[in-house]
Motif scaffolding. Sequence first.
Motif, PDB file in Angstrom:
ATOM      1  N   ILE A 292       0.917  -1.451  -0.088  1.00 28.44           N
ATOM      2  CA  ILE A 292      -0.195   0.337  -0.009  1.00 28.44           C
ATOM      3  C   ILE A 292       0.621   1.134   0.215  1.00 28.44           C
ATOM      4  N   ASP A 293       0.709   1.894  -1.005  1.00 29.49           N
ATOM      5  CA  ASP A 293       1.518   3.336  -0.862  1.00 29.49           C
ATOM      6  C   ASP A 293       1.670   4.738   0.185  1.00 29.49           C
ATOM      7  N   GLY A 294       2.424   4.582   0.749  1.00 25.93           N
ATOM      8  CA  GLY A 294       1.947   5.382   1.984  1.00 25.93           C
ATOM      9  C   GLY A 294       2.091   5.297   2.509  1.00 25.93           C
ATOM     10  N   LEU A 295       1.722   3.766   3.211  1.00 25.89           N
ATOM     11  CA  LEU A 295       1.831   3.142   4.531  1.00 25.89           C
ATOM     12  C   LEU A 295       2.557   2.379   4.888  1.00 25.89           C
ATOM     13  N   TYR A 296       3.152   2.655   6.380  1.00 25.72           N
ATOM     14  CA  TYR A 296       4.808   1.634   6.826  1.00 25.72           C
ATOM     15  C   TYR A 296       4.253   1.773   8.021  1.00 25.72           C
ATOM     16  N   LEU A 297       5.046   0.595   8.326  1.00 20.87           N
ATOM     17  CA  LEU A 297       5.131  -0.150   9.747  1.00 20.87           C
ATOM     18  C   LEU A 297       6.385   0.046  10.432  1.00 20.87           C
ATOM     19  N   THR A 298       5.526   0.219  11.522  1.00 17.96           N
ATOM     20  CA  THR A 298       6.981   0.724  12.815  1.00 17.96           C
ATOM     21  C   THR A 298       6.968  -0.204  14.240  1.00 17.96           C
ATOM     22  N   GLY A 299       8.196  -0.180  14.994  1.00 16.32           N
ATOM     23  CA  GLY A 299       7.959  -0.112  16.048  1.00 16.32           C
ATOM     24  C   GLY A 299       8.674  -2.257  16.345  1.00 16.32           C
ATOM     25  N   GLU A 300       7.878  -2.857  17.390  1.00 18.33           N
ATOM     26  CA  GLU A 300       8.380  -3.814  17.507  1.00 18.33           C
ATOM     27  C   GLU A 300       8.439  -5.171  16.383  1.00 18.33           C
ATOM     28  N   ASP A 301       6.851  -5.314  15.850  1.00 25.92           N
ATOM     29  CA  ASP A 301       6.933  -6.041  14.581  1.00 25.92           C
ATOM     30  C   ASP A 301       8.149  -6.263  13.899  1.00 25.92           C
ATOM     31  N   VAL A 302       8.466  -5.136  13.444  1.00 23.35           N
ATOM     32  CA  VAL A 302       9.390  -5.091  12.154  1.00 23.35           C
ATOM     33  C   VAL A 302      10.585  -6.042  12.291  1.00 23.35           C
ATOM     34  N   SER A 303      10.874  -5.435  14.040  1.00 18.70           N
ATOM     35  CA  SER A 303      12.313  -5.322  14.927  1.00 18.70           C
ATOM     36  C   SER A 303      12.344  -6.815  15.964  1.00 18.70           C
TER      37      SER A 303
END
Length: 509
Positions: free
Chosen positions: A459-470
């Motif tokens: 999805i353009d313009g949507l990013y994930l951050t925080g614990e779940d990507v690390s």
Amino acid sequence: QAFERQGYRFGVGVHVVGGVGEEGRPEKRMMDALSDTPVEWTHMEKGLQDIMIGKDKLKTFKTDLGPWKQSLLELFPGEEGAIEKLSAMSKEACACFMRAMAFKAMPRWLSSVFIHTGLDRMLNKNYRKYAKMTVAEALKAITTNRDLQTYLGLSCACYGMTPKEAPFLIHSVFFAEDFPGMFYPTGGPGVIPESISRTITKHGGEVRLNARVRQILIKDGRAMGVELEGGTEIRAKKQVISDAGFVKTFRQFVPVDQLPSRRMRKAAKVPLNNGMTGMVVYVGLEGRYDEDFKLNHGLSVENPNMTLPDTFEGLAAVKAEELSVYITCPSAKDSSWKEKYPGRTTLEILVMYVPWKPFSDIIDENGDIKEEEKEAYEQFKHDFGQKIWSRSRQALLVNGASGTLPELLDDADVAEVGTPITFHRFLGSDLGAWYGLEHSIERFRPRNFYLMLRPECDIDGLYLTGEDVSTDGVMGAMIGGYLCVSKIMGVRNFMDLPQMISEIKSTKA
């Protein structure tokens, strides 16, 4: 991150953080860059926590914060061979984990090429071996000493999995050769978000509390903003960044019919779920933690055979001596405590691996306790809270605490019991999860960990951050944030960002 009751301040969710107070450590550079007024840290110079193992009779292991191999050799003489094997396995597995994080930092198309061609097996040899091997399997392979196995498995609690479920890959990080010193935020965990929030507002941002999101607004395959539960829409200038976690973002905030690709619709159905929940007893006592109560930073009391039932009737029948508890004394960790709160002591007592099911049965669709269940729920909290306190008090006394600790929880100045429903309500987390997405073998499969659990999505313009990507914890969440910013800014190495931020600050100073 913090709340107050009758003049007692309780920090929530942070017990220690590695490396952030050590000059020259990357963890400190990353943390300091997040705000204009960096958080101050108290160094845990004395033993972090003592360990007790058993049910009716407790074996005590006094610990310190020296090099972990040296500490283990002193605690378990005769286990030199097992400890050296653990060191070698951990070194190899930890290197695999660090290379896996490098795959996340790559463009997704490149990581995908490596996986589909099998080149990742060459570039990250043995990753799959350690991602599939459980902690219990690894520890049984190096020693038959049950106490040593239990002791080494205690770190599983740091990411909410049992040794039988947790992959050794993530567990190995706790036995890294350069494992950093431990620190506690001076002033309590609340100072971390307070410091960052001040910086956000100073530079023109806005921080909203209790503003629950209903959905992420998608138009023509692009994230346009969010809609709050009250119907208010907030439009994004460029990007929408979600720290709500993988599960909530793609199974609740983004309608399934708005997922733009077959890959994303398939990803939303991958068997990944939010992880462990538990119960916490917050205790406020009149008196000094050291002189009056003889308390240390922490004490872990482990019953290796604890398995909590998944019914209310079963939970209510659990005996105090069957519980595993982690007792932490924030008053002893915080160097500013005696000045700010003279003559007062706080304890936080955690029971982990509490099943969600008994609690899900007594709440309505809004997460509120059903009217007919309220009285029984409050009685359960009172009775189970007393069991947690009884188990904790007994262990504390054996470990040298003063007999002035009250026998009854009701006799404490403050006693508040948090259940999985508490965390479901105040954290907004599915299943009341403490650490976001479970750190399971499924999570660390290369296709999931390298390609799906990363900041970018379809999805353009949507990013994930925080614990779940690390990974979980303060450091894991912070690294997830830096990874996300590096993708948005087009910075190849997210470890370069702290220096870039520092240079920008010095230019504006």
